[in-house]
Write a protein that holds these residues in place. Structure first.
Motif, PDB file in Angstrom:
ATOM      1  N   SER A   1       0.851  -1.196   0.145  1.00 14.37           N
ATOM      2  CA  SER A   1       0.006  -0.177  -0.076  1.00 14.37           C
ATOM      3  C   SER A   1       0.883   1.259   0.109  1.00 14.37           C
ATOM      4  N   ASN A   2       2.245   1.120   0.140  1.00 15.15           N
ATOM      5  CA  ASN A   2       3.035   2.231   0.273  1.00 15.15           C
ATOM      6  C   ASN A   2       4.096   2.423  -0.867  1.00 15.15           C
ATOM      7  N   LEU A   3       3.864   1.373  -1.776  1.00 13.78           N
ATOM      8  CA  LEU A   3       5.049   1.280  -2.670  1.00 13.78           C
ATOM      9  C   LEU A   3       4.809   2.591  -3.576  1.00 13.78           C
ATOM     10  N   SER A   4       5.892   3.085  -4.075  1.00 20.36           N
ATOM     11  CA  SER A   4       5.737   3.951  -5.240  1.00 20.36           C
ATOM     12  C   SER A   4       5.992   3.238  -6.587  1.00 20.36           C
ATOM     13  N   LEU A   5       4.805   3.083  -7.103  1.00 20.20           N
ATOM     14  CA  LEU A   5       4.891   2.287  -8.416  1.00 20.20           C
ATOM     15  C   LEU A   5       5.051   2.986  -9.325  1.00 20.20           C
ATOM     16  N   ALA A   6       5.976   2.859 -10.292  1.00 18.62           N
ATOM     17  CA  ALA A   6       5.998   3.635 -11.646  1.00 18.62           C
ATOM     18  C   ALA A   6       4.867   3.216 -12.490  1.00 18.62           C
ATOM     19  N   PRO A   7       4.281   3.994 -13.307  1.00 21.03           N
ATOM     20  CA  PRO A   7       3.419   3.587 -14.294  1.00 21.03           C
ATOM     21  C   PRO A   7       3.854   2.381 -15.214  1.00 21.03           C
ATOM     22  N   PRO A   8       3.191   1.689 -15.795  1.00 25.34           N
ATOM     23  CA  PRO A   8       3.850   0.698 -16.826  1.00 25.34           C
ATOM     24  C   PRO A   8       4.089   1.484 -18.155  1.00 25.34           C
ATOM     25  N   LEU A   9       5.165   0.869 -18.799  1.00 29.67           N
ATOM     26  CA  LEU A   9       5.867   1.775 -20.079  1.00 29.67           C
ATOM     27  C   LEU A   9       5.172   1.179 -21.025  1.00 29.67           C
ATOM     28  N   SER A  10       4.774   1.911 -21.904  1.00 28.68           N
ATOM     29  CA  SER A  10       4.224   1.606 -23.192  1.00 28.68           C
ATOM     30  C   SER A  10       5.317   1.219 -24.088  1.00 28.68           C
TER      31      SER A  10
ATOM     32  N   GLN B   1      -0.043  -6.396 -11.935  1.00 29.46           N
ATOM     33  CA  GLN B   1      -1.040  -7.256 -10.788  1.00 29.46           C
ATOM     34  C   GLN B   1      -1.041  -6.709  -9.407  1.00 29.46           C
ATOM     35  N   ALA B   2       0.155  -5.768  -8.794  1.00 27.11           N
ATOM     36  CA  ALA B   2       0.177  -5.190  -7.747  1.00 27.11           C
ATOM     37  C   ALA B   2      -0.568  -4.203  -7.772  1.00 27.11           C
ATOM     38  N   ILE B   3      -0.495  -3.322  -8.997  1.00 33.38           N
ATOM     39  CA  ILE B   3      -1.436  -2.032  -8.799  1.00 33.38           C
ATOM     40  C   ILE B   3      -2.967  -2.268  -8.809  1.00 33.38           C
ATOM     41  N   GLY B   4      -3.248  -3.492  -9.410  1.00 32.26           N
ATOM     42  CA  GLY B   4      -4.636  -3.848  -9.438  1.00 32.26           C
ATOM     43  C   GLY B   4      -5.100  -4.374  -7.794  1.00 32.26           C
ATOM     44  N   ALA B   5      -4.112  -4.993  -7.213  1.00 31.97           N
ATOM     45  CA  ALA B   5      -4.480  -5.418  -5.920  1.00 31.97           C
ATOM     46  C   ALA B   5      -4.481  -4.095  -5.022  1.00 31.97           C
ATOM     47  N   ILE B   6      -3.716  -2.920  -5.232  1.00 25.93           N
ATOM     48  CA  ILE B   6      -3.774  -1.807  -4.376  1.00 25.93           C
ATOM     49  C   ILE B   6      -4.810  -1.155  -4.378  1.00 25.93           C
TER      50      ILE B   6
ATOM     51  N   PHE C   1      -5.282  -4.577 -14.836  1.00 26.03           N
ATOM     52  CA  PHE C   1      -4.180  -4.675 -14.146  1.00 26.03           C
ATOM     53  C   PHE C   1      -4.162  -6.229 -13.323  1.00 26.03           C
ATOM     54  N   GLY C   2      -5.182  -6.580 -13.072  1.00 25.37           N
ATOM     55  CA  GLY C   2      -5.382  -7.741 -12.063  1.00 25.37           C
ATOM     56  C   GLY C   2      -5.396  -8.985 -12.618  1.00 25.37           C
ATOM     57  N   ASN C   3      -5.570  -8.927 -13.992  1.00 25.27           N
ATOM     58  CA  ASN C   3      -5.521 -10.297 -14.658  1.00 25.27           C
ATOM     59  C   ASN C   3      -4.473 -11.223 -14.666  1.00 25.27           C
ATOM     60  N   ALA C   4      -4.377 -12.780 -14.722  1.00 29.47           N
ATOM     61  CA  ALA C   4      -3.384 -13.396 -14.475  1.00 29.47           C
ATOM     62  C   ALA C   4      -2.228 -13.166 -15.556  1.00 29.47           C
ATOM     63  N   ASN C   5      -2.757 -12.465 -16.965  1.00 26.41           N
ATOM     64  CA  ASN C   5      -1.703 -12.546 -17.877  1.00 26.41           C
ATOM     65  C   ASN C   5      -0.847 -10.875 -17.899  1.00 26.41           C
ATOM     66  N   ALA C   6      -1.266 -10.095 -16.967  1.00 25.55           N
ATOM     67  CA  ALA C   6      -0.728  -8.986 -16.537  1.00 25.55           C
ATOM     68  C   ALA C   6       0.682  -9.052 -16.002  1.00 25.55           C
ATOM     69  N   GLU C   7       1.435  -8.035 -16.463  1.00 24.87           N
ATOM     70  CA  GLU C   7       2.842  -7.844 -15.695  1.00 24.87           C
ATOM     71  C   GLU C   7       2.665  -7.945 -13.984  1.00 24.87           C
TER      72      GLU C   7
ATOM     73  N   ARG D   1       3.622 -10.227  -2.542  1.00 22.83           N
ATOM     74  CA  ARG D   1       3.393  -9.102  -2.027  1.00 22.83           C
ATOM     75  C   ARG D   1       1.698  -8.656  -2.564  1.00 22.83           C
ATOM     76  N   VAL D   2       1.350  -9.462  -3.781  1.00 20.24           N
ATOM     77  CA  VAL D   2       0.009  -9.333  -3.981  1.00 20.24           C
ATOM     78  C   VAL D   2      -0.842 -10.078  -2.909  1.00 20.24           C
ATOM     79  N   ARG D   3      -0.488 -11.131  -2.973  1.00 15.18           N
ATOM     80  CA  ARG D   3      -1.220 -12.129  -1.706  1.00 15.18           C
ATOM     81  C   ARG D   3      -1.311 -11.133  -0.560  1.00 15.18           C
ATOM     82  N   GLN D   4      -0.283 -10.647  -0.080  1.00 15.43           N
ATOM     83  CA  GLN D   4      -0.003  -9.645   1.147  1.00 15.43           C
ATOM     84  C   GLN D   4      -1.124  -8.697   1.056  1.00 15.43           C
ATOM     85  N   THR D   5      -1.309  -7.823  -0.079  1.00 21.45           N
ATOM     86  CA  THR D   5      -2.202  -6.808  -0.137  1.00 21.45           C
ATOM     87  C   THR D   5      -3.470  -7.501  -0.018  1.00 21.45           C
ATOM     88  N   ILE D   6      -4.049  -8.334  -0.738  1.00 20.35           N
ATOM     89  CA  ILE D   6      -5.321  -9.168  -0.686  1.00 20.35           C
ATOM     90  C   ILE D   6      -5.594  -9.574   0.876  1.00 20.35           C
ATOM     91  N   ALA D   7      -4.606 -10.004   1.369  1.00 20.57           N
ATOM     92  CA  ALA D   7      -5.204 -10.609   2.977  1.00 20.57           C
ATOM     93  C   ALA D   7      -5.298  -9.483   3.783  1.00 20.57           C
TER      94      ALA D   7
END
Length: 550
Positions: free
Chosen positions: A25-34, A112-117, A102-108, A148-154
């Protein structure tokens, strides 16, 4: 019960067995690069690239795209880059696809982390209907290979439960909770500890009690000390989610044994006793006074704890404990604890002095004077810590009603002395007590009080004493009946509108303007009040004029 001051919260450090890493929840995530983005792209360009590729404006010119303000704030707080404002408000058609993308299984992994957030931060905004549709995605994220994704969902399970309600929580979230609470990564299991509070509130007790008790016993015996610590830190609030009749002895045993030397060694957290002392009033309120014997030893051990923060928390809540326990337990068990705190460090002692009146109120009337007369005199004569005198000054009228045998011999003289205390904060509270104490006095005491106070209003009194007199009059105007004030202090009070010292006139002007002018209680004296205010509006001192013109 939350009348005690918050002790420094249990450590907010990252509870880890190894060097900590930031929570999702505190990660500074950069937007995905196009694909067209270069490594040298600026943050602004990256933000624009991300938002324009994901949140595309509606093709319909009549419906320009916008996010609801609440969602926009939540997303902006969650992510490290700003989302651009649009024109209109289209929510479901645009925001939900963002989460799915963002959250689907095929995403980077970062997507997926952003989707969980977003799910974690915005679950309450999505509401039950939309969140129900996202349950398959939540399940998928809870099984993600990245811990980390599982941690956010938990950590979000509690929020999900409160949004989805009892039925869907039982059907869909409990299996996820069961799986994640057995996760191989301790950070995931630790997040599940906090979720138990919301799950307990949402689920029916016949389901939550057996299920969550098993899980809690698992948490307190976890292989990770950080999971164990989190479990013990939350056991008090967890118990408070139940009704008194629903609390099993097993829950109380977990709570009372957390401060035993064996458990302290097992948990390895020096703050665990502090958590126990802070939660104690809430736990006691939940189980009720009939089960005092089950937690009495724990309380007595906390009273003797070597950490002053533990004792301080108890000193600030002992009046709450007394009100729950009733007169007998307070007399037989808690009175000695009160005396122990009264002789402790000032940081601890302040709690029992600040809440003296509500504690005395619980005790049987026949022992109040005997037990507290010496303590009251000690507080008044305290020279090193003026705050003790302030705490006493604030409670004089209430204590007078509780111990009427001391009104004339102690409380009234004490109020007079504290009204002339060298510390302004003490005086400010002391002068407000007289009007409330007067109904408790006999005619002789009233006459003595009036004579003493009037002597402070005329020569050879100092202007400082006349200011105190005006302050006392100002407080009594709100508290006593008109006839009493007319027969005692009114004429002298009015005469001080012509006092040679501006500070005295200033106080008189403020009281006349705020409390007496055009007030129905003093309508019989409106002519005199208006005359004095007009006089003060022509005063040579500008502050006096301003006060009269209010």
């Amino acid at each position: 019960i939350h009348t005690t001051p918050l002790p420094p919260s249990p450590p907010s450090f990252s509870l880890n067995d190894s060097p900590p890493s930031p929570s999702l929840s505190n990660l500074s995530l950069a937007p995905p690069l196009s694909p067209s983005s270069s490594a040298s792209s600026s943050p602004l360009q990256l933000s624009h690239s991300f938002s324009s590729s994901v949140l595309k404006p509606s093709p319909s010119p009549a419906l320009p795209l916008s996010l609801p303000p609440s969602l926009y704030r939540a997303l902006t707080a969650s992510l490290s880059f700003p989302l651009p404002p649009y024109g209109a408000q289209i929510f479901e058609d645009n925001c939900v696809p963002v989460v799915h993308r963002f959250g689907n299984a095929n995403a980077e992994m970062e997507d997926q982390a952003i989707g969980a957030i977003i799910l974690d931060k915005c679950a309450a905004i999505f509401g039950r209907e939309i969140l129900s549709e996202m349950l398959p995605l939540i399940v998928s994220l809870s099984q993600n290979a990245t811990f980390r994704v599982r941690q956010t969902i938990a950590g979000a399970l509690g929020v999900f439960a409160e949004v989805l309600g009892e039925k869907q929580t039982e059907q869909d979230l409990l299996p996820l909770f069961n799986t994640l609470s057995n996760d191989k990564i301790w950070r995931v299991r630790k997040e599940c500890v906090a979720a138990t509070l919301s799950l307990s509130r949402v689920l029916p007790v016949e389901l939550s009690k057996p299920f969550l008790l098993v899980r809690y016993e698992q948490f307190v015996d976890d292989a990770s000390r950080w999971v164990r610590t989190a479990a013990y830190q939350n056991i008090g609030p967890f118990i408070a989610t139940f009704k008194g009749e629903d609390i099993d002895d097993d829950f109380l045993i977990l709570f009372t044994e957390m401060i035993s030397p064996k458990m302290k060694s097992k948990v390895g957290d020096p703050f665990i006793s502090e958590c126990c002392s802070f939660s104690f009033p809430g736990v006691f309120q939940t189980i009720g006074k009939d089960r005092w014997e089950q937690i009495k030893e724990c309380y007595q051990n906390l009273v003797k704890d070597p950490q002053w923060k533990v004792r301080r928390s108890l000193s600030y809540s002992i009046h709450d404990i007394a009100q729950i326990a009733g007169p007998e337990i307070t007399k037989n068990e808690l009175l000695e604890c009160w005396k122990t705190f009264f002789t402790d460090l000032d940081l601890v002692k302040s709690g029992v002095i600040k809440n003296l009146a509500p504690f005395v109120e619980v005790l049987p009337a026949d022992i109040r004077e005997e037990e507290f007369k010496l303590a009251l005199e000690t507080i008044e004569n305290e020279q090193e810590n003026w705050r003790f005198r302030k705490y006493l000054a604030r409670q004089l009228a209430r204590l007078s009603a509780l111990i009427p045998t001391l009104v004339e011999s102690f409380f009234l003289p004490c109020a007079l002395r504290l009204s002339f205390d060298p510390v302004a904060e003490v005086r400010k509270y002391a002068v407000t007590q007289f009007g409330l104490m007067i109904p408790l006095l006999d005619d002789k005491s009233i006459q003595e009080f009036t004579t003493t106070l009037m002597s402070k209003s005329s020569p050879p009194s100092t202007f400082y004493e006349r200011q105190i007199f005006v302050d006392v009059c100002g407080s009594m105007i709100d508290q006593v009946n008109v006839q009493f004030f007319e027969n005692t202090f009114m004429n002298t009070f009015f005469s001080l509108a012509s006092d040679p010292v501006p500070n005295v006139r200033l106080l008189v002007a403020a009281i006349l303007a705020k409390k007496m002018n055009r007030h129905s209680k003093w309508s019989a004296h409106q002519k005199k009040v208006t005359e004095l205010l007009n006089q003060l509006k022509m005063d040579k001192d500008g502050d006096v004029v301003a006060a009269a013109a209010q």
